[in-house]
Scaffold this motif. Structure first.
Motif, short mmCIF file in Angstrom:
data_model
loop_
_atom_site.label_atom_id
_atom_site.label_comp_id
_atom_site.label_asym_id
_atom_site.label_seq_id
_atom_site.Cartn_x
_atom_site.Cartn_y
_atom_site.Cartn_z
N ALA A 37 1.23 13.39 -9.17
CA ALA A 37 1.75 13.82 -7.88
C ALA A 37 1.00 13.14 -6.73
CB ALA A 37 1.63 15.35 -7.73
N GLY A 38 -0.33 13.01 -6.85
CA GLY A 38 -1.10 12.35 -5.81
C GLY A 38 -1.02 10.84 -5.88
N ALA A 39 -0.80 10.31 -7.09
CA ALA A 39 -0.81 8.86 -7.28
C ALA A 39 0.54 8.21 -6.99
CB ALA A 39 -1.24 8.53 -8.71
N LEU A 40 1.64 8.97 -7.10
CA LEU A 40 2.97 8.37 -6.97
C LEU A 40 3.18 7.59 -5.67
CD1 LEU A 40 5.77 10.65 -8.51
CD2 LEU A 40 5.33 8.23 -8.96
N PRO A 41 2.77 8.12 -4.51
CA PRO A 41 2.97 7.32 -3.29
C PRO A 41 2.31 5.94 -3.37
CG PRO A 41 2.40 9.58 -2.73
CD PRO A 41 2.22 9.45 -4.20
N PHE A 42 1.17 5.84 -4.06
CA PHE A 42 0.48 4.56 -4.23
C PHE A 42 1.16 3.70 -5.30
CE2 PHE A 42 -2.63 7.65 -2.72
CZ PHE A 42 -3.19 6.99 -1.64
N LEU A 43 1.59 4.34 -6.39
CA LEU A 43 2.22 3.62 -7.49
C LEU A 43 3.58 3.04 -7.08
CD1 LEU A 43 1.39 6.02 -10.46
CD2 LEU A 43 0.31 3.83 -9.94
N ARG A 44 4.30 3.76 -6.23
CA ARG A 44 5.59 3.24 -5.74
C ARG A 44 5.39 1.88 -5.08
NH1 ARG A 44 6.44 8.59 -3.22
NH2 ARG A 44 7.59 9.88 -4.70
N SER A 45 4.32 1.77 -4.31
CA SER A 45 4.02 0.52 -3.61
C SER A 45 3.44 -0.52 -4.56
CB SER A 45 3.04 0.79 -2.47
OG SER A 45 2.64 -0.41 -1.86
N ALA A 46 2.48 -0.11 -5.40
CA ALA A 46 1.80 -1.05 -6.29
C ALA A 46 2.74 -1.69 -7.30
CB ALA A 46 0.65 -0.34 -7.01
N PHE A 47 3.71 -0.90 -7.82
CA PHE A 47 4.60 -1.39 -8.87
C PHE A 47 6.05 -1.54 -8.41
CE2 PHE A 47 1.44 0.95 -11.77
CZ PHE A 47 0.67 -0.19 -11.95
N ALA A 48 6.32 -1.36 -7.10
CA ALA A 48 7.68 -1.49 -6.54
C ALA A 48 8.69 -0.67 -7.34
CB ALA A 48 8.09 -2.96 -6.49
N LEU A 49 8.44 0.63 -7.48
CA LEU A 49 9.26 1.49 -8.33
C LEU A 49 10.60 1.84 -7.68
CD1 LEU A 49 6.50 4.06 -9.44
CD2 LEU A 49 7.30 2.06 -10.72
N ASN A 50 11.68 1.76 -8.47
CA ASN A 50 12.95 2.34 -8.04
C ASN A 50 13.06 3.73 -8.64
OD1 ASN A 50 13.70 1.98 -10.75
ND2 ASN A 50 14.85 0.10 -10.34
N ALA A 51 14.18 4.43 -8.43
CA ALA A 51 14.32 5.81 -8.90
C ALA A 51 14.20 5.90 -10.42
CB ALA A 51 15.65 6.40 -8.44
N TRP A 52 14.81 4.93 -11.13
CA TRP A 52 14.78 4.95 -12.59
C TRP A 52 13.36 4.79 -13.10
CZ3 TRP A 52 13.37 2.43 -16.97
CH2 TRP A 52 14.03 2.75 -18.16
N TRP A 53 12.64 3.79 -12.59
CA TRP A 53 11.27 3.54 -13.05
C TRP A 53 10.31 4.65 -12.62
CZ3 TRP A 53 9.36 1.05 -16.86
CH2 TRP A 53 10.02 -0.06 -17.39
N GLU A 54 10.56 5.25 -11.47
CA GLU A 54 9.71 6.36 -11.04
C GLU A 54 9.82 7.52 -12.03
OE1 GLU A 54 9.29 9.44 -7.26
OE2 GLU A 54 10.13 7.44 -6.92
N GLY A 55 11.06 7.81 -12.43
CA GLY A 55 11.27 8.88 -13.40
C GLY A 55 10.70 8.54 -14.76
N PHE A 56 10.87 7.29 -15.20
CA PHE A 56 10.38 6.90 -16.53
C PHE A 56 8.85 6.86 -16.56
CE2 PHE A 56 9.27 3.94 -19.95
CZ PHE A 56 9.97 4.52 -21.00
#
Length: 450
Positions: A37-56
Motif C-alpha cells: 500500500a505504501g510502495a505502490l505510488p513509487f512502484l507505479r513510477s519505477a515500473f510504469a505500471l498500467n492497471a493490469w500490471w498493478e493488479g498482477f
C-alpha cells in the motif's frame, strides 16, 4: 486458570509465550500485506505500471501463498509444524532482500511470488500450531493472537512506510528490504518452540508428546488430552488430499473453504492494498494517502484486540453474523460517498468503520474456525485446502480491483462487495455452528455424528 475439572490447571505464561512466537508468522503476513500500500505510488513510477500490471504485481504475493500452503500441508503432516515454520521464515527473509535489490519488474514480481510462499506457509502453520497447543477454553483467544500479530505487522509497516516516503523515488527498496528483520527474529524464536503434541502423538512419539503436554498443563490435563488425542487418531493412516473430500468430512471442508473465500471476496483487502487509489479518487494528496494507511492500521489493531476479548465470550458465530451484515451496509454508504466525490475526511470515517467491522469479525474468526473444524487426521491437509482457497480469492480480489475501478469508477466495486457480504451473512446463518469452549476432539465427534 481452571477448567470445569478443578484438578486441571494450565501454565498460562508458557502457553501465551509459545503462541506469540508462533504468531510472529502472522507479522510476516501483515508486513507483506501492508508494504504494498505504501510502495505502490513509487512502484507505479519505477515500473510504469498500467492497471493490469498493478493488479498482477499486487496479487503475485497471493500466487506464491497458494504454493506455500500446498507445500506446508504436506510438510506439516510429514515432518511436523516446527520445521515448516522455520522454512517459512527463511524464505521470507531471502525474498524481502530480493525485492529490495530488484533490477526490474520481472525480478521484483518473482521475488514477491517467493515472499508469498513464505507467507502462505506461515498463514497456514501458525494458527494450526497455536490451536494444537492451546486448551479449549482459551483456544479462540490464542489463535486470534495470530490475527493480532498480523495487524501489528500492518500498523508498524504503515508507520515505517510513512516515515520513509520522503526519502526519494527509491524509498520502496527500504520498505521491502526491512522485512528481513522480523523474518530473522521469527526464525530464531521458532528454534525455541516445542513440536505440536498432537503431531508428536500422530508420529508415534508418545514420550515427547507427554513432555510437551506437561509443560502446558497439570497431570490431569496431560492424561485427559493424551487419551482424547489417541482416540481421535485410532485407525489413522497416512492421508492424501483425496481424504479431505471424503463424505464424512466434506461438510466441514465446504464450510472451511467457503469462509476462507468469503473473508477475501468481502472486499476489505482492497481497502488495505489500494488505500492510495481510493483516496486519490476523492482528491487526497500523497501525504494524506499514506496517513490514511496509518489510521487504518491503528483502527485495525484496536478492534482486533476487541475481537480477542470477545471470541471466547460472545462466540464465533455471532461475531461473523454482525461483521458480514455490518460490512454490507457500510460498503453501500462508502460507494455512495466515493461516487459523489465526498470530502476525504468523510470517506475516511466509513473506511475506518469498515476496517473496525472486519477486524472484530471476519479477520480473526475465520482463522479460528479454520484451525478448529477439521478432524485431527486431516487437519494439516484440510487447513491447506481452505487457505489455498483463501489466497486464490485474495488474488482474484486484488487483481481485478484496478481493472474494475478503471471501468466502473473507484466506487463501483464496493456495491459488488456489499452484495457478497449479504450472501456471506446468509451462509454463516445457515451453515456455521458455534465452536467456542469445545476441545478439538469433541468438535470432531460432533462432525462424525452429523
Amino acid at each position: 486458570m481452571k477448567t470445569n475439572q478443578q484438578s486441571v490447571t494450565f501454565n498460562n505464561t508458557y502457553i501465551l509465550g509459545i503462541s506469540f512466537i508462533s504468531a510472529l508468522g502472522g507479522y510476516l503476513f501483515g508486513f507483506d500485506f501492508a508494504v504494498i500500500a505504501g510502495a505502490l505510488p513509487f512502484l507505479r513510477s519505477a515500473f510504469a505500471l498500467n492497471a493490469w500490471w498493478e493488479g498482477f504485481l499486487t496479487g503475485s504475493l497471493a500466487l506464491g501463498c497458494i504454493v506455500g500452503c500446498l507445500l506446508a500441508g504436506g510438510l506439516a503432516d510429514r515432518y511436523g509444524r516446527k520445521p515448516g515454520l522455520m522454512l517459512a521464515a527463511f524464505i521470507f527473509a531471502l525474498s524481502s532482500l530480493g525485492m529490495a535489490f530488484s533490477s526490474g519488474l520481472t525480478v521484483f514480481v518473482i521475488m514477491r511470488f517467493a515472499a508469498g510462499i513464505g507467507v502462505g506457509m506461515a498463514s497456514m502453520l501458525s494458527p494450526l500450531y497455536i490451536a494444537e497447543v492451546s486448551p479449549a477454553n482459551i483456544r479462540g483467544r490464542n489463535v486470534a493472537i495470530n490475527q493480532l500479530t498480523i495487524v501489528i505487522g500492518i500498523l508498524v509497516t504503515n508507520l515505517v512506510n510513512y516515515a520513509l516516503a520522503d526519502n526519494g523515488p527509491e524509498a520502496w527498496r527500504w520498505m521491502f528490504g526491512l522485512g528481513a528483520v522480523p523474518a530473522g527474529l521469527f526464525f530464531l524464536g521458532v528454534i525455541w518452540l516445542p513440536e505440536s503434541p498432537r503431531w508428536l502423538l500422530k508420529a508415534g512419539k508418545e514420550a515427547q508428546a507427554k513432555k510437551v503436554l506437561g509443560n502446558i498443563g497439570s497431570e490431569a490435563f496431560v492424561t485427559d488430552t493424551f487419551k482424547d488425542i489417541q482416540q481421535s487418531l485410532q485407525g489413522s493412516v497416512k492421508q492424501s488430499y483425496k481424504a479431505v473430500f471424503e463424505k464424512a468430512v466434506r461438510p466441514a471442508v465446504i464450510v472451511g473453504i467457503t469462509l476462507a473465500v468469503f473473508q477475501q471476496l468481502c472486499g476489505i483487502n482492497v481497502v488495505f492494498n489500494y488505500t492510495s487509489t481510493i483516496f486519490e479518487s476523492v482528491g487526497a494528496n500523497l501525504d494524506r494517502q499514506l496517513f490514511e494507511t496509518v489510521a487504518i492500521g491503528l483502527v485495525n489493531l484496536i478492534f482486533t484486540v476487541v475481537a480477542m476479548w470477545q471470541v471466547d465470550r460472545l462466540g464465533r458465530r455471532p461475531l461473523m453474523l454482525i461483521g458480514s451484515l455490518g460490512l454490507s451496509v457500510v460498503y453501500i454508504v462508502l460507494a455512495f460517498l466515493l461516487q459523489h466525490q465526498a470530502a476525504p475526511g468523510l470517506v475516511s470515517v466509513f473506511v475506518l468503520l469498515a476496517i473496525a467491522m472486519y477486524a472484530t469479525s471476519l479477520a480473526p474468526v475465520t482463522w479460528v474456525l479454520i484451525s478448529e473444524i477439521f478432524p485431527n487426521k486431516i487437519r494439516g491437509l484440510a487447513s491447506s485446502v481452505a487457505i489455498v482457497s483463501l489466497w486464490t480469492a485474495y488474488f482474484i480480489l486484488v487483481f481485478t480491483f484496478p481493472i474494475l475501478a478503471e471501468v466502473l469508477g473507484t466506487y463501483g466495486p464496493f456495491y459488488l462487495y456489499a452484495g457478497i457480504c449479504l450472501v456471506g451473512f446468509l451462509f454463516v446463518k445457515s451453515k456455521v455452528r458455534e465452536t467456542k469452549g469445545q476441545t478439538l476432539e469433541a468438535l470432531e465427534q460432533q462432525l462424525i455424528k452429523h
